[in-house]
Enzyme design. Structure first.
Site, PDB file in Angstrom:
ATOM      1  N   ASP A   1       0.843  -1.037  -0.042  1.00 37.37           N
ATOM      2  CA  ASP A   1      -0.089   0.002  -0.318  1.00 37.37           C
ATOM      3  C   ASP A   1       0.716   0.984  -0.013  1.00 37.37           C
ATOM      4  OD1 ASP A   1      -3.161   0.774   0.799  1.00 37.37           O
ATOM      5  OD2 ASP A   1      -1.674   2.242   1.579  1.00 37.37           O
TER       6      ASP A   1
ATOM      7  N   ASN B   1      -2.099  12.897  -3.539  1.00 34.49           N
ATOM      8  CA  ASN B   1      -3.122  13.358  -4.336  1.00 34.49           C
ATOM      9  C   ASN B   1      -3.746  14.969  -3.764  1.00 34.49           C
ATOM     10  OD1 ASN B   1      -3.996  11.571  -6.123  1.00 34.49           O
ATOM     11  ND2 ASN B   1      -5.122  10.399  -4.734  1.00 34.49           N
TER      12      ASN B   1
ATOM     13  N   HIS C   1      -4.643  14.993  -8.641  1.00 35.22           N
ATOM     14  CA  HIS C   1      -4.782  13.600  -9.048  1.00 35.22           C
ATOM     15  C   HIS C   1      -4.164  13.095 -10.256  1.00 35.22           C
ATOM     16  CE1 HIS C   1      -8.064  12.837  -6.154  1.00 35.22           C
ATOM     17  NE2 HIS C   1      -8.178  14.159  -5.984  1.00 35.22           N
TER      18      HIS C   1
ATOM     19  N   ASP D   1      -2.203   9.786 -10.237  1.00 37.08           N
ATOM     20  CA  ASP D   1      -2.167   8.847 -11.473  1.00 37.08           C
ATOM     21  C   ASP D   1      -1.023   8.256 -11.873  1.00 37.08           C
ATOM     22  OD1 ASP D   1      -4.849   8.565 -11.169  1.00 37.08           O
ATOM     23  OD2 ASP D   1      -5.452   9.526 -12.815  1.00 37.08           O
TER      24      ASP D   1
ATOM     25  N   GLU E   1      -4.850   2.375  -4.001  1.00 38.90           N
ATOM     26  CA  GLU E   1      -3.363   2.382  -4.093  1.00 38.90           C
ATOM     27  C   GLU E   1      -2.871   1.264  -3.500  1.00 38.90           C
ATOM     28  OE1 GLU E   1      -5.243   4.325  -2.086  1.00 38.90           O
ATOM     29  OE2 GLU E   1      -4.522   4.991  -0.204  1.00 38.90           O
TER      30      GLU E   1
END
Lengths: 117, 322
Positions: free
Chosen positions: B177, B185, B190, B194, B220
């Site tokens: 994770d 973010n 964002h 990504d 994630e």
């Protein structure tokens, strides 16, 4: 003047005016035709309908490719007789074909010289 | 494009060969039906064929039947060449699986036009296969990272565990994770988030063997299975993957973003017969432990006695929360 047994216009069209290909076809014909002709003659003499059909069919293909329409028609008749097992008419039909085949062979020789020249 | 010509008569074969070569085809010519069928049934064999009807060994319709028996290969477009013109002959030829027929002696232009029709059909098949493969990829992969999606990675894990048990081998399950991904973010946007996910996926894939599996498990979270590995290798590889992830910041459109990942690791051999869901629960608990231990580390899920309450007090795993 003897009748022309090769439809030159048709042959030119079929080979797309490729003289080298035409020469190749004539060479193959010259090499293969006598054996096939003889094999057909033997099948006719022995009245073997199955062999007549096979040999006549092969010859028909060769002759059609050469645009030798009359000879192809004559041999197609033999193929038809073979399929119907009409053995009594083999000899008469083969004789007609032989007359055409003889003159055709002579014309092929002449044509070959012309194409090669 | 490759084309097969099958004709026992040398003049026909030569004529067809030359006509096709002139039309730009790559020609393979054979003299009987058996050879034709063998050539067309090869996995990368020609997909266009001109077959004489009457041939030794196997006739043209026989070749068509042989080729049509195969179900798993690309379509082969076959044209029968025949001097047969009777309706029943034509029907028999087409019934054998031929796509078209042409009467001998053929006209070169007509032959080429018919082959163009065949080529259009083969092109259409190619486009359909391409679309099917694209759909298959979309259905099995995560759109952002192109990794296996959640459903597939769980399925692969299940199969791998079954195989490992059968062969008495170990599978290492690694659940990772990204640390502080929400902050990434919030701080970089964002789009950068990504980009981080994509680069994380790339780093994960680059640090495992070709036969290991990597999937996006959710948000994630990433699931990695190290297949057929001994426990020591599993531990060492997990640590190596962690280091690879944190090795350098990810270059994003919003600037370099430092990243790290916490991992839960489970070695299947130590857990006996447990379901995929149960094992994922355990590895998720280990991941939670890695987060609690300060992140950017690997925690090994250790089997406990049933009386131990640790499993009961474990937090709700992320994969169940989604």
């Amino acid at each position: 003047m003897p009748k022309n047994f090769i439809d030159l216009e048709e042959l030119l069209e079929r080979t797309e005016n490729d003289r080298e290909l035409m020469r190749d076809l004539l060479t193959i014909f010259k090499e293969e035709f006598p054996q096939r002709h003889q094999a057909l003659g033997e099948a006719v003499a022995s009245l073997n309908a199955t062999s007549v059909v096979l040999e006549a069919h092969t010859l028909k293909g060769m002759l059609s490719n050469l645009a030798a329409v009359e000879a192809a028609t004559a041999v197609a008749e033999l193929e038809r007789l073979g399929r119907k097992n009409e053995t009594s008419r083999f000899l008469e039909s083969f004789s007609r074909f032989e007359v055409i085949a003889k003159e055709l062979s002579r014309q092929v020789e002449a044509f070959m010289a012309e194409v090669s020249g | 494009m490759r084309i097969l010509i099958a004709d026992d008569e040398l003049m026909s074969r030569r004529l067809l060969e030359k006509t096709m070569q002139r039309a730009g085809y790559d020609v393979t010519a054979v003299a009987n039906g058996q050879l034709a069928a063998a050539e067309l049934c090869k996995p990368e064999g020609p997909r266009l064929a001109l077959l004489d009807w009457i041939m030794p060994e196997l006739d043209g319709p026989g070749v068509c039947r042989e080729v049509r028996k195969r179900k798993d290969q690309s379509y082969v477009y076959m044209i029968l060449l025949t001097s047969k013109e009777k309706k029943e002959d034509v029907v028999a030829g087409l019934e054998s699986g031929a796509d078209d027929y042409l009467t001998k002696p053929f006209d070169p232009e007509e032959l080429k036009a018919r082959l163009r029709t065949g080529k259009r059909i083969l092109d259409l098949e190619d486009r359909l296969i391409e679309a099917r493969e694209e759909m298959r990829f979309q259905a099995t992969h995560d759109a952002l990272t192109s990794l296996w999606n959640r459903g597939v990675i769980m399925d692969l894990l299940g199969r791998e565990l079954t195989r490992a048990r059968r062969e008495n081998k170990c599978t290492a399950i690694l659940l990772g994770d990204l640390d502080h991904f929400k902050n990434i973010n919030d701080t970089y946007g964002h789009l950068a988030g990504d980009e981080v996910l994509k680069e994380t996926a790339r780093r994960l894939v680059s640090s495992v063997r070709s036969y290991d599996f990597v999937g996006r498990f959710g948000g994630e979270e990433f699931l990695v299975t190290l297949n057929n590995c001994d426990p020591a290798f599993g531990l060492a590889r997990a640590e190596k993957i962690r280091k690879t992830i944190a090795e350098s910041p990810v270059e994003t459109s919003a600037g370099p973003v430092p990243i790290s990942m916490s991992f839960g690791l489970l070695l299947s051999q130590e857990w006996g017969y447990m379901s995929v869901v149960e094992l994922l629960h355990e590895v998720d608990t280990a991941l939670y432990g890695a987060k609690a231990a300060g992140r950017n580390c690997v925690k090994l899920a250790a089997p406990k006695a049933q009386s131990d309450g640790a499993r009961e007090f474990a937090p709700e795993p992320a994969w169940r929360r989604q």
